[in-house]
Scaffold this motif. Structure first.
Motif, PDB file in Angstrom:
ATOM      1  N   LEU A 171      33.526  71.672  49.272  1.00  0.00           N
ATOM      2  CA  LEU A 171      33.845  72.643  48.223  1.00  0.00           C
ATOM      3  C   LEU A 171      34.059  71.975  46.873  1.00  0.00           C
ATOM      4  O   LEU A 171      33.589  72.472  45.848  1.00  0.00           O
ATOM      5  CB  LEU A 171      35.088  73.442  48.601  1.00  0.00           C
ATOM      6  N   VAL A 172      34.740  70.861  46.858  1.00  0.00           N
ATOM      7  CA  VAL A 172      34.947  70.145  45.597  1.00  0.00           C
ATOM      8  C   VAL A 172      33.614  69.644  45.046  1.00  0.00           C
ATOM      9  O   VAL A 172      33.346  69.733  43.846  1.00  0.00           O
ATOM     10  CB  VAL A 172      35.959  68.994  45.778  1.00  0.00           C
ATOM     11  N   GLY A 173      32.767  69.136  45.926  1.00  0.00           N
ATOM     12  CA  GLY A 173      31.444  68.677  45.479  1.00  0.00           C
ATOM     13  C   GLY A 173      30.593  69.812  44.946  1.00  0.00           C
ATOM     14  O   GLY A 173      29.898  69.661  43.928  1.00  0.00           O
ATOM     15  N   LEU A 174      30.635  70.956  45.602  1.00  0.00           N
ATOM     16  CA  LEU A 174      29.863  72.113  45.147  1.00  0.00           C
ATOM     17  C   LEU A 174      30.371  72.613  43.800  1.00  0.00           C
ATOM     18  O   LEU A 174      29.584  72.935  42.904  1.00  0.00           O
ATOM     19  CB  LEU A 174      29.961  73.219  46.199  1.00  0.00           C
ATOM     20  N   PHE A 175      31.682  72.671  43.632  1.00  0.00           N
ATOM     21  CA  PHE A 175      32.245  73.110  42.355  1.00  0.00           C
ATOM     22  C   PHE A 175      31.911  72.118  41.244  1.00  0.00           C
ATOM     23  O   PHE A 175      31.574  72.516  40.123  1.00  0.00           O
ATOM     24  CB  PHE A 175      33.760  73.278  42.483  1.00  0.00           C
ATOM     25  N   THR A 176      31.972  70.829  41.573  1.00  0.00           N
ATOM     26  CA  THR A 176      31.620  69.801  40.586  1.00  0.00           C
ATOM     27  C   THR A 176      30.158  69.911  40.181  1.00  0.00           C
ATOM     28  O   THR A 176      29.824  69.758  39.000  1.00  0.00           O
ATOM     29  CB  THR A 176      31.911  68.406  41.164  1.00  0.00           C
ATOM     30  N   LEU A 177      29.290  70.180  41.128  1.00  0.00           N
ATOM     31  CA  LEU A 177      27.879  70.372  40.818  1.00  0.00           C
ATOM     32  C   LEU A 177      27.681  71.548  39.868  1.00  0.00           C
ATOM     33  O   LEU A 177      26.871  71.479  38.939  1.00  0.00           O
ATOM     34  CB  LEU A 177      27.097  70.583  42.112  1.00  0.00           C
TER      35      LEU A 177
ATOM     36  N   LEU B 266      17.469  77.595  34.649  1.00  0.00           N
ATOM     37  CA  LEU B 266      17.585  77.157  36.044  1.00  0.00           C
ATOM     38  C   LEU B 266      18.933  76.485  36.285  1.00  0.00           C
ATOM     39  O   LEU B 266      19.565  76.709  37.330  1.00  0.00           O
ATOM     40  CB  LEU B 266      16.440  76.203  36.381  1.00  0.00           C
ATOM     41  N   ALA B 267      19.394  75.687  35.342  1.00  0.00           N
ATOM     42  CA  ALA B 267      20.693  75.020  35.488  1.00  0.00           C
ATOM     43  C   ALA B 267      21.825  76.039  35.512  1.00  0.00           C
ATOM     44  O   ALA B 267      22.756  75.919  36.318  1.00  0.00           O
ATOM     45  CB  ALA B 267      20.907  74.024  34.358  1.00  0.00           C
ATOM     46  N   ARG B 268      21.754  77.040  34.650  1.00  0.00           N
ATOM     47  CA  ARG B 268      22.788  78.070  34.618  1.00  0.00           C
ATOM     48  C   ARG B 268      22.788  78.883  35.920  1.00  0.00           C
ATOM     49  O   ARG B 268      23.831  79.175  36.479  1.00  0.00           O
ATOM     50  CB  ARG B 268      22.590  79.004  33.429  1.00  0.00           C
ATOM     51  N   THR B 269      21.605  79.216  36.400  1.00  0.00           N
ATOM     52  CA  THR B 269      21.501  79.964  37.648  1.00  0.00           C
ATOM     53  C   THR B 269      22.043  79.144  38.817  1.00  0.00           C
ATOM     54  O   THR B 269      22.760  79.666  39.680  1.00  0.00           O
ATOM     55  CB  THR B 269      20.044  80.360  37.915  1.00  0.00           C
ATOM     56  N   GLY B 270      21.715  77.871  38.850  1.00  0.00           N
ATOM     57  CA  GLY B 270      22.236  76.998  39.898  1.00  0.00           C
ATOM     58  C   GLY B 270      23.749  76.865  39.836  1.00  0.00           C
ATOM     59  O   GLY B 270      24.423  76.837  40.873  1.00  0.00           O
TER      60      GLY B 270
ATOM     61  N   ALA C 166      29.433  80.931  43.119  1.00  0.00           N
ATOM     62  CA  ALA C 166      29.444  82.049  44.065  1.00  0.00           C
ATOM     63  C   ALA C 166      29.669  81.554  45.493  1.00  0.00           C
ATOM     64  O   ALA C 166      30.405  82.174  46.265  1.00  0.00           O
ATOM     65  CB  ALA C 166      28.139  82.831  43.960  1.00  0.00           C
ATOM     66  N   LEU C 167      29.040  80.431  45.844  1.00  0.00           N
ATOM     67  CA  LEU C 167      29.259  79.862  47.178  1.00  0.00           C
ATOM     68  C   LEU C 167      30.697  79.395  47.360  1.00  0.00           C
ATOM     69  O   LEU C 167      31.273  79.555  48.431  1.00  0.00           O
ATOM     70  CB  LEU C 167      28.283  78.713  47.424  1.00  0.00           C
ATOM     71  N   CYS C 168      31.281  78.828  46.317  1.00  0.00           N
ATOM     72  CA  CYS C 168      32.688  78.420  46.386  1.00  0.00           C
ATOM     73  C   CYS C 168      33.590  79.638  46.574  1.00  0.00           C
ATOM     74  O   CYS C 168      34.505  79.622  47.407  1.00  0.00           O
ATOM     75  CB  CYS C 168      33.095  77.678  45.115  1.00  0.00           C
ATOM     76  N   ALA C 169      33.329  80.690  45.828  1.00  0.00           N
ATOM     77  CA  ALA C 169      34.127  81.906  45.949  1.00  0.00           C
ATOM     78  C   ALA C 169      33.969  82.518  47.338  1.00  0.00           C
ATOM     79  O   ALA C 169      34.943  83.013  47.930  1.00  0.00           O
ATOM     80  CB  ALA C 169      33.730  82.911  44.875  1.00  0.00           C
ATOM     81  N   ALA C 170      32.751  82.482  47.877  1.00  0.00           N
ATOM     82  CA  ALA C 170      32.517  83.024  49.219  1.00  0.00           C
ATOM     83  C   ALA C 170      33.263  82.204  50.274  1.00  0.00           C
ATOM     84  O   ALA C 170      33.852  82.770  51.210  1.00  0.00           O
ATOM     85  CB  ALA C 170      31.022  83.051  49.521  1.00  0.00           C
TER      86      ALA C 170
END
Length: 73
Positions: free
Chosen positions: A22-28, A48-52, A58-62
């Motif tokens: 989760l920390v890695g995903l949020f950092t990304l 593309l960067a903004r969408t990513g 969204a994945l972190c929130a989920a």
């Protein structure tokens, strides 16, 4: 009183992996937004960067929502 060390180690391992993921995903997501705002990319890759970044958030929130759901039920 008996401690189930295998179960305790399993919970520790899963918690550690989930936290790092989760920390890695949020950092990304943060890095993607900062690169998009710095203006070093072309227009197409900025979108593309903004969408990513939004997908990462969204994945972190989920994941957090699922964790709260597991705690409540």
């Amino acid at each position: 009183m008996k401690i189930d060390w295998v179960a305790l180690g399993s919970v520790f391992g899963v918690s550690l992996v989930a936290t790092v993921a989760l920390v890695g995903l949020f950092t990304l997501g943060i890095v993607s937004l900062s690169k998009q705002q710095s203006g070093t990319q072309t227009a197409g890759s900025g979108v593309l960067a903004r969408t990513g970044a939004y997908a990462c958030f969204a994945l972190c929130a989920a994941a957090v929502s699922y964790g709260i759901y597991l705690i409540v039920t």
